[in-house]
Design an enzyme around this catalytic site. Structure first.
Site, mmCIF file in Angstrom:
data_model
loop_
_atom_site.group_PDB
_atom_site.id
_atom_site.type_symbol
_atom_site.label_atom_id
_atom_site.label_comp_id
_atom_site.label_asym_id
_atom_site.label_seq_id
_atom_site.Cartn_x
_atom_site.Cartn_y
_atom_site.Cartn_z
ATOM 1 N N ASP A 4 -5.128 3.459 -2.060
ATOM 2 C CA ASP A 4 -5.542 3.935 -0.540
ATOM 3 C C ASP A 4 -5.934 5.117 -1.294
ATOM 4 O O ASP A 4 -6.109 6.213 -0.652
ATOM 5 C CB ASP A 4 -5.159 3.503 0.452
ATOM 6 N N SER A 41 0.756 -1.300 0.100
ATOM 7 C CA SER A 41 0.191 0.142 0.149
ATOM 8 C C SER A 41 1.324 0.941 -0.145
ATOM 9 O O SER A 41 1.663 1.227 0.634
ATOM 10 C CB SER A 41 -0.983 -0.211 1.196
ATOM 11 N N HIS A 81 -1.337 -1.736 -4.196
ATOM 12 C CA HIS A 81 -2.237 -1.260 -3.527
ATOM 13 C C HIS A 81 -2.401 0.597 -3.288
ATOM 14 O O HIS A 81 -1.545 0.993 -2.445
ATOM 15 C CB HIS A 81 -2.741 -1.992 -2.048
ATOM 16 N N ASP A 105 -6.689 -6.347 4.540
ATOM 17 C CA ASP A 105 -5.815 -4.682 4.970
ATOM 18 C C ASP A 105 -6.023 -4.325 5.807
ATOM 19 O O ASP A 105 -7.474 -4.458 6.649
ATOM 20 C CB ASP A 105 -6.449 -3.870 3.399
ATOM 21 N N GLY A 106 -4.837 -3.839 6.313
ATOM 22 C CA GLY A 106 -4.990 -3.526 7.928
ATOM 23 C C GLY A 106 -4.133 -4.720 9.086
ATOM 24 O O GLY A 106 -4.451 -5.653 9.183
ATOM 25 N N GLY A 107 -2.941 -3.547 9.463
ATOM 26 C CA GLY A 107 -2.092 -4.315 10.158
ATOM 27 C C GLY A 107 -1.498 -5.827 10.222
ATOM 28 O O GLY A 107 -1.374 -6.154 10.962
ATOM 29 N N GLY A 116 -3.214 4.089 8.302
ATOM 30 C CA GLY A 116 -1.934 2.539 8.031
ATOM 31 C C GLY A 116 -1.307 2.438 9.572
ATOM 32 O O GLY A 116 -1.736 3.647 10.186
ATOM 33 N N GLY A 117 -0.192 1.870 9.630
ATOM 34 C CA GLY A 117 -0.170 0.796 11.213
ATOM 35 C C GLY A 117 -0.642 1.343 12.327
ATOM 36 O O GLY A 117 -0.449 1.509 13.419
ATOM 37 N N MET A 172 -8.802 8.244 -0.135
ATOM 38 C CA MET A 172 -9.728 8.619 1.128
ATOM 39 C C MET A 172 -10.403 9.622 0.874
ATOM 40 O O MET A 172 -9.273 10.695 0.467
ATOM 41 C CB MET A 172 -9.321 8.806 2.166
ATOM 42 N N MET A 215 -11.101 -5.656 6.011
ATOM 43 C CA MET A 215 -11.260 -4.398 6.807
ATOM 44 C C MET A 215 -10.467 -5.361 7.757
ATOM 45 O O MET A 215 -11.116 -5.340 8.531
ATOM 46 C CB MET A 215 -11.284 -3.152 6.600
ATOM 47 N N MET A 268 -12.024 3.935 -0.611
ATOM 48 C CA MET A 268 -13.015 4.737 0.462
ATOM 49 C C MET A 268 -13.748 6.199 1.159
ATOM 50 O O MET A 268 -12.741 7.098 1.227
ATOM 51 C CB MET A 268 -11.733 5.170 2.014
ATOM 52 N N GLY A 288 1.320 -1.551 4.043
ATOM 53 C CA GLY A 288 1.957 -0.590 3.835
ATOM 54 C C GLY A 288 3.235 -0.454 4.772
ATOM 55 O O GLY A 288 4.035 -0.647 4.783
ATOM 56 N N SER A 289 2.729 0.113 6.317
ATOM 57 C CA SER A 289 3.450 -0.004 7.328
ATOM 58 C C SER A 289 5.109 -0.623 7.234
ATOM 59 O O SER A 289 5.954 -0.382 7.110
ATOM 60 C CB SER A 289 3.770 0.628 8.564
ATOM 61 N N GLY A 332 -9.242 4.187 7.319
ATOM 62 C CA GLY A 332 -8.425 5.543 7.253
ATOM 63 C C GLY A 332 -7.704 5.936 7.247
ATOM 64 O O GLY A 332 -6.590 7.157 7.349
ATOM 65 N N HIS A 369 -7.934 1.449 -3.485
ATOM 66 C CA HIS A 369 -9.593 1.117 -2.980
ATOM 67 C C HIS A 369 -9.764 1.818 -2.467
ATOM 68 O O HIS A 369 -9.396 3.016 -2.242
ATOM 69 C CB HIS A 369 -8.683 0.499 -1.571
HETATM 70 C C1 DX5 Z 1 -6.316 1.971 5.904
HETATM 71 C C2 DX5 Z 1 -5.687 1.523 4.294
HETATM 72 C C3 DX5 Z 1 -4.833 0.652 4.256
HETATM 73 C C4 DX5 Z 1 -3.739 0.816 4.758
HETATM 74 C C5 DX5 Z 1 -2.673 -0.493 5.361
HETATM 75 O O1 DX5 Z 1 -7.403 2.382 5.694
HETATM 76 O O2 DX5 Z 1 -6.498 0.747 3.502
HETATM 77 O O3 DX5 Z 1 -4.549 -0.312 3.299
HETATM 78 O O4 DX5 Z 1 -2.501 1.248 3.828
HETATM 79 O O5 DX5 Z 1 -1.600 -0.221 6.384
HETATM 80 P P1 DX5 Z 1 -0.857 -0.833 7.601
HETATM 81 O O6 DX5 Z 1 -0.456 -2.124 6.759
HETATM 82 O O7 DX5 Z 1 0.209 -0.858 7.989
HETATM 83 O O8 DX5 Z 1 -1.562 -1.202 8.828
HETATM 84 ZN ZN ZN Z 2 -6.373 0.060 1.137
#
Ligand code: DX5
Ligand code: ZN
Length: 220
Positions: free
Chosen positions: A35, A8, A33, A175-177, A144-145, A37, A137, A68, A197-198, A142, A66
């Site tokens: 994102d 991401s 990916h 997606d996420g964590g 990352g991290g 928003m 999700m 949002m 992402g992170s 909203g 994606h």
């Molecule tokens: C969150 C995003 C994710 C985000 C994931 O709203 O949809 O794609 O970048 O980030 P990590 O991998 O750091 O949780």
């Molecule tokens: Zn995403």
């Protein structure tokens, strides 16, 4: 099932975006990916159509977008034209989910449908043979991290069972964590497209992607 990594770029260093995308691709990531928003569906504002347009054609990775955003139907054509290969929308953001999926398909690209952590997986039932990908999700959308919400494992397992019962081989993205220490468990639960992402963009990007790919190969 083939396991795919989708870094991401929300966590990328945007002044080096081209270089960092290149490292992801070279080390084995197949999706990128993206994102989006809108400051309404989620609190943050990220990036949108002009950034996607500028990436389009500069990478061999699949552009996995994606959205949002509220009422994404308004922007389906614009994101398709800007280069999205897969367009994923939130169940919670659409007045008419079927109409959005139909519009995505009419643009000649793949449709994804996603649910937030608090939305039960059952709402996806009417759409199981409609979308090519379902995104669970595993954090509140909203930013990352954040930490992976453990209840997501059950949702992934239930969704894979629901698909298998109907003989549907759709992709399940999560997606996420996701980190190198839980990605194996996510794959084992039945997912096959991993967003990170992170965990990818912090530190040595090439080494991070290679480590994810090494683990994912064990679950193919
Ligand atoms: C969150 C995003 C994710 C985000 C994931 O709203 O949809 O794609 O970048 O980030 P990590 O991998 O750091 O949780
Ligand atoms: Zn995403």
């Amino acid at each position: 099932m083939k396991q795919i990594l989708a870094p991401s770029i929300l966590s990328a260093d945007f002044k080096k975006l081209g270089e960092q995308m290149g490292l992801c691709e070279k080390s084995g990531a197949e999706y990128l990916h993206f994102d989006v928003m809108d400051g309404m569906f989620v609190q943050n504002i990220s990036f949108g159509i002009p950034v996607l347009e500028s990436i389009k054609g500069s990478t061999g990775m699949v552009l996995d977008v994606h959205l949002m955003i509220e009422e994404p139907i308004r922007y389906v054509e614009s994101f398709a034209k800007a280069g999205a290969d897969i367009l994923t929308v939130h169940y919670e953001a659409c007045k008419d989910v079927q109409a959005v999926i139909d519009k995505i398909h009419a643009c000649g690209i793949k449709a994804g449908l996603t649910i937030k952590p608090g939305t039960p997986v059952d709402v996806l039932k009417p759409f199981l043979n409609q979308a090519e990908m379902f995104l669970i999700m595993s954090v509140e959308p909203g930013q990352g991290g954040q930490g992976f919400i453990p209840e997501s494992f059950d949702k992934i397992r239930t969704l894979r069972e629901m698909l298998n019962e109907k003989g549907i081989t759709a992709d399940i993205e999560v997606d996420g964590g996701i980190k190198s220490d839980n990605v194996g468990e996510v794959a084992k639960a039945g997912a096959n497209v991993m967003v990170a992402g992170s965990a990818i963009f912090r530190g040595d990007i090439g080494a991070n992607v290679s480590e994810f790919m090494r683990i994912l190969k064990e679950y193919e």
